[in-house]
Design a protein around this motif. Structure first.
Motif, PDB file in Angstrom:
ATOM      1  N   LEU A  65      47.970  34.672  53.080  1.00  0.00           N
ATOM      2  CA  LEU A  65      46.561  34.656  52.739  1.00  0.00           C
ATOM      3  C   LEU A  65      46.409  34.085  51.338  1.00  0.00           C
ATOM      4  CD1 LEU A  65      45.441  38.157  54.063  1.00  0.00           C
ATOM      5  CD2 LEU A  65      44.925  35.928  55.084  1.00  0.00           C
ATOM      6  N   MET A  66      45.351  33.319  51.146  1.00  0.00           N
ATOM      7  CA  MET A  66      45.204  32.602  49.877  1.00  0.00           C
ATOM      8  C   MET A  66      45.136  33.540  48.676  1.00  0.00           C
ATOM      9  SD  MET A  66      41.308  31.170  50.150  1.00  0.00           S
ATOM     10  CE  MET A  66      39.993  32.114  50.916  1.00  0.00           C
ATOM     11  N   VAL A  84      39.381  24.522  41.034  1.00  0.00           N
ATOM     12  CA  VAL A  84      40.419  24.969  41.968  1.00  0.00           C
ATOM     13  C   VAL A  84      39.758  25.460  43.259  1.00  0.00           C
ATOM     14  CG1 VAL A  84      42.382  26.516  42.309  1.00  0.00           C
ATOM     15  CG2 VAL A  84      41.841  25.668  40.008  1.00  0.00           C
ATOM     16  N   PHE A  85      40.361  25.071  44.391  1.00  0.00           N
ATOM     17  CA  PHE A  85      39.826  25.456  45.695  1.00  0.00           C
ATOM     18  C   PHE A  85      40.973  25.881  46.607  1.00  0.00           C
ATOM     19  CE2 PHE A  85      36.909  22.541  43.726  1.00  0.00           C
ATOM     20  CZ  PHE A  85      35.674  23.144  43.933  1.00  0.00           C
ATOM     21  N   ALA A  86      40.690  26.881  47.434  1.00  0.00           N
ATOM     22  CA  ALA A  86      41.705  27.392  48.352  1.00  0.00           C
ATOM     23  C   ALA A  86      41.029  27.796  49.653  1.00  0.00           C
ATOM     24  CB  ALA A  86      42.432  28.589  47.732  1.00  0.00           C
ATOM     25  N   PHE A  87      41.811  27.838  50.734  1.00  0.00           N
ATOM     26  CA  PHE A  87      41.264  28.224  52.027  1.00  0.00           C
ATOM     27  C   PHE A  87      42.382  28.742  52.916  1.00  0.00           C
ATOM     28  CE2 PHE A  87      43.091  24.187  52.771  1.00  0.00           C
ATOM     29  CZ  PHE A  87      43.114  23.869  54.127  1.00  0.00           C
ATOM     30  N   ASN A  88      42.017  29.577  53.865  1.00  0.00           N
ATOM     31  CA  ASN A  88      42.940  29.987  54.917  1.00  0.00           C
ATOM     32  C   ASN A  88      42.725  29.092  56.127  1.00  0.00           C
ATOM     33  OD1 ASN A  88      43.946  32.197  53.389  1.00  0.00           O
ATOM     34  ND2 ASN A  88      42.210  33.457  54.038  1.00  0.00           N
ATOM     35  N   TYR A  89      43.778  28.856  56.876  1.00  0.00           N
ATOM     36  CA  TYR A  89      43.659  27.907  57.981  1.00  0.00           C
ATOM     37  C   TYR A  89      44.609  28.301  59.105  1.00  0.00           C
ATOM     38  CZ  TYR A  89      48.039  25.957  56.143  1.00  0.00           C
ATOM     39  OH  TYR A  89      49.333  25.807  55.720  1.00  0.00           O
ATOM     40  N   GLY A  90      44.347  27.792  60.283  1.00  0.00           N
ATOM     41  CA  GLY A  90      45.315  27.804  61.370  1.00  0.00           C
ATOM     42  C   GLY A  90      45.785  29.154  61.840  1.00  0.00           C
ATOM     43  N   THR A  94      49.652  29.504  61.726  1.00  0.00           N
ATOM     44  CA  THR A  94      50.547  29.450  62.884  1.00  0.00           C
ATOM     45  C   THR A  94      50.190  28.342  63.871  1.00  0.00           C
ATOM     46  OG1 THR A  94      49.230  31.051  64.149  1.00  0.00           O
ATOM     47  CG2 THR A  94      50.994  31.935  62.747  1.00  0.00           C
ATOM     48  N   ASP A  95      49.027  27.706  63.708  1.00  0.00           N
ATOM     49  CA  ASP A  95      48.640  26.634  64.621  1.00  0.00           C
ATOM     50  C   ASP A  95      49.555  25.418  64.433  1.00  0.00           C
ATOM     51  OD1 ASP A  95      46.598  28.135  65.640  1.00  0.00           O
ATOM     52  OD2 ASP A  95      44.991  27.079  64.593  1.00  0.00           O
ATOM     53  N   PRO A  96      49.622  24.527  65.421  1.00  0.00           N
ATOM     54  CA  PRO A  96      50.438  23.321  65.272  1.00  0.00           C
ATOM     55  C   PRO A  96      50.052  22.526  64.025  1.00  0.00           C
ATOM     56  CG  PRO A  96      49.715  23.565  67.547  1.00  0.00           C
ATOM     57  CD  PRO A  96      48.984  24.617  66.753  1.00  0.00           C
ATOM     58  N   GLU A 103      42.312  20.521  59.707  1.00  0.00           N
ATOM     59  CA  GLU A 103      41.537  21.484  58.926  1.00  0.00           C
ATOM     60  C   GLU A 103      41.599  21.142  57.439  1.00  0.00           C
ATOM     61  OE1 GLU A 103      41.420  25.719  59.638  1.00  0.00           O
ATOM     62  OE2 GLU A 103      42.677  25.446  61.417  1.00  0.00           O
ATOM     63  N   LEU A 104      42.782  20.768  56.971  1.00  0.00           N
ATOM     64  CA  LEU A 104      42.914  20.354  55.574  1.00  0.00           C
ATOM     65  C   LEU A 104      42.020  19.162  55.285  1.00  0.00           C
ATOM     66  CD1 LEU A 104      44.210  20.321  52.762  1.00  0.00           C
ATOM     67  CD2 LEU A 104      46.103  19.003  53.749  1.00  0.00           C
ATOM     68  N   SER A 105      41.991  18.198  56.186  1.00  0.00           N
ATOM     69  CA  SER A 105      41.140  17.023  56.007  1.00  0.00           C
ATOM     70  C   SER A 105      39.684  17.424  55.839  1.00  0.00           C
ATOM     71  CB  SER A 105      41.308  16.084  57.209  1.00  0.00           C
ATOM     72  OG  SER A 105      40.445  14.965  57.098  1.00  0.00           O
ATOM     73  N   ASP A 106      39.221  18.344  56.682  1.00  0.00           N
ATOM     74  CA  ASP A 106      37.835  18.802  56.582  1.00  0.00           C
ATOM     75  C   ASP A 106      37.580  19.503  55.250  1.00  0.00           C
ATOM     76  OD1 ASP A 106      37.193  17.854  59.116  1.00  0.00           O
ATOM     77  OD2 ASP A 106      37.645  19.752  60.100  1.00  0.00           O
ATOM     78  N   PHE A 107      38.545  20.311  54.812  1.00  0.00           N
ATOM     79  CA  PHE A 107      38.357  21.035  53.563  1.00  0.00           C
ATOM     80  C   PHE A 107      38.341  20.073  52.377  1.00  0.00           C
ATOM     81  CE2 PHE A 107      39.589  23.847  50.030  1.00  0.00           C
ATOM     82  CZ  PHE A 107      38.651  24.857  50.199  1.00  0.00           C
ATOM     83  N   VAL A 108      39.207  19.084  52.394  1.00  0.00           N
ATOM     84  CA  VAL A 108      39.207  18.083  51.324  1.00  0.00           C
ATOM     85  C   VAL A 108      37.855  17.377  51.264  1.00  0.00           C
ATOM     86  CG1 VAL A 108      40.182  15.869  50.589  1.00  0.00           C
ATOM     87  CG2 VAL A 108      41.698  17.745  51.251  1.00  0.00           C
ATOM     88  N   GLU A 109      37.286  17.050  52.418  1.00  0.00           N
ATOM     89  CA  GLU A 109      35.979  16.393  52.425  1.00  0.00           C
ATOM     90  C   GLU A 109      34.919  17.306  51.820  1.00  0.00           C
ATOM     91  OE1 GLU A 109      35.434  13.104  53.150  1.00  0.00           O
ATOM     92  OE2 GLU A 109      37.627  13.308  53.073  1.00  0.00           O
TER      93      GLU A 109
END
Length: 277
Positions: A65-66, A84-90, A94-96, A103-109
């Motif tokens: 967890l972030m 600074v930015f952080a997020f939980n994902y997948g 555990t997702d592929p 998800e990272l791409s969306d968060f960067v945008e």
């Protein structure tokens, strides 16, 4: 789907910025208590300055967890002047890997939209140090990332036998992070450090998760890649994989990488203060 996800981040970020003006806080991605950001992160009203032009996106390791993963490094980066930015994902990461990279791409945008920055810097732990390379190589991230800093990243996978049963049961990303996986063959085929970002890898000889620890290291031109083994400069640094993001020596390497043109200075000598050093 990805456009809707990006819009969700952007709308939530705008709402969070408005709340911050009223002295309140909120988490952009979700209302879940699990999505509490680490100290110093996710001020969506933050604007990069000329000394720190790229906002920093922190990317968790598997099962992390972030708030815990970045408890030390996030406030250190904020105190140094970075947005600074952080997020939980997948689903606890555990997702592929391709899904996580999307998800990272969306968060960067979302971060780019909120801050107005052309590029971001990414600092990732374990899977979070390797997975952004998929974003860079296959999802257009090469034009949007200035620095990619991997802390004990699983760049070439692990021979840790625990990864196999975990992958069979509930953790597709664990399968992706096994030595010789189809995902890693695709990721590492050809150029391991595609043009665009500068790459810094920070690893420890005491890594008990990414086995062998040398699996973290990348190949590429020295002007765009620096591989760091902590004990080469701080022989008594005893930090292992899980808590590497909390090592004060690691923090010095991260700040060195982000604060200069190119990757971390291979000649940099950190102050050997933590982890028994």
């Amino acid at each position: 789907m990805r456009l809707r996800t990006t819009a969700r981040f952007l709308v939530a970020a705008a709402a969070t910025a408005a709340l911050s003006l009223m002295g309140l806080t909120a988490t952009p991605a979700s209302a879940s208590p699990l999505d509490i950001p680490p100290k110093g992160a996710n001020d969506w009203s933050c604007k990069p300055d000329s000394a720190h032009p790229q906002p920093v996106v922190l990317v968790n390791g598997t099962f992390k967890l972030m708030a815990e993963n970045w408890a030390k490094l996030s406030p250190a980066l904020k105190d140094a002047g970075y947005c600074v930015f952080a997020f939980n994902y997948g689903h606890m990461e555990t997702d592929p890997i391709p899904q996580a990279a999307a998800e990272l791409s969306d968060f960067v945008e979302a971060v780019r939209g909120a801050t107005g920055a052309e590029k971001v810097d990414i600092v990732g732990h374990s899977q979070g140090g390797m997975m952004p390379r998929y974003y860079v190589k296959f999802l257009g991230g090469a034009a949007k990332v200035d620095d990619l800093v991997g802390i004990v990243p699983s760049n070439h996978g692990t021979k840790n036998p625990l990864a196999i049963p975990a992958g069979w049961t509930f953790c597709p990303s664990c399968v992706d992070q096994q030595v010789g996986s189809d995902l890693l063959k695709k990721l590492n085929e050809g150029d391991e450090t595609p043009a665009g970002p500068d790459y810094t890898v920070i690893t420890t000889r005491y890594d008990e998760v990414v086995i062998p620890y040398t699996s973290a290291l990348l190949t590429g031109p020295a002007e765009h890649l620096t591989n760091v083994v902590l004990q080469d400069k701080c022989p008594l640094d005893l930090y292992m994989h899980d808590q590497a993001t909390k090592d004060p020596v690691v923090a010095q390497w991260v700040l060195n990488a982000l604060g200069r043109k190119g990757p971390a200075d291979a000649g940099f000598q950190p102050r050997c203060l933590g982890g028994g050093a």
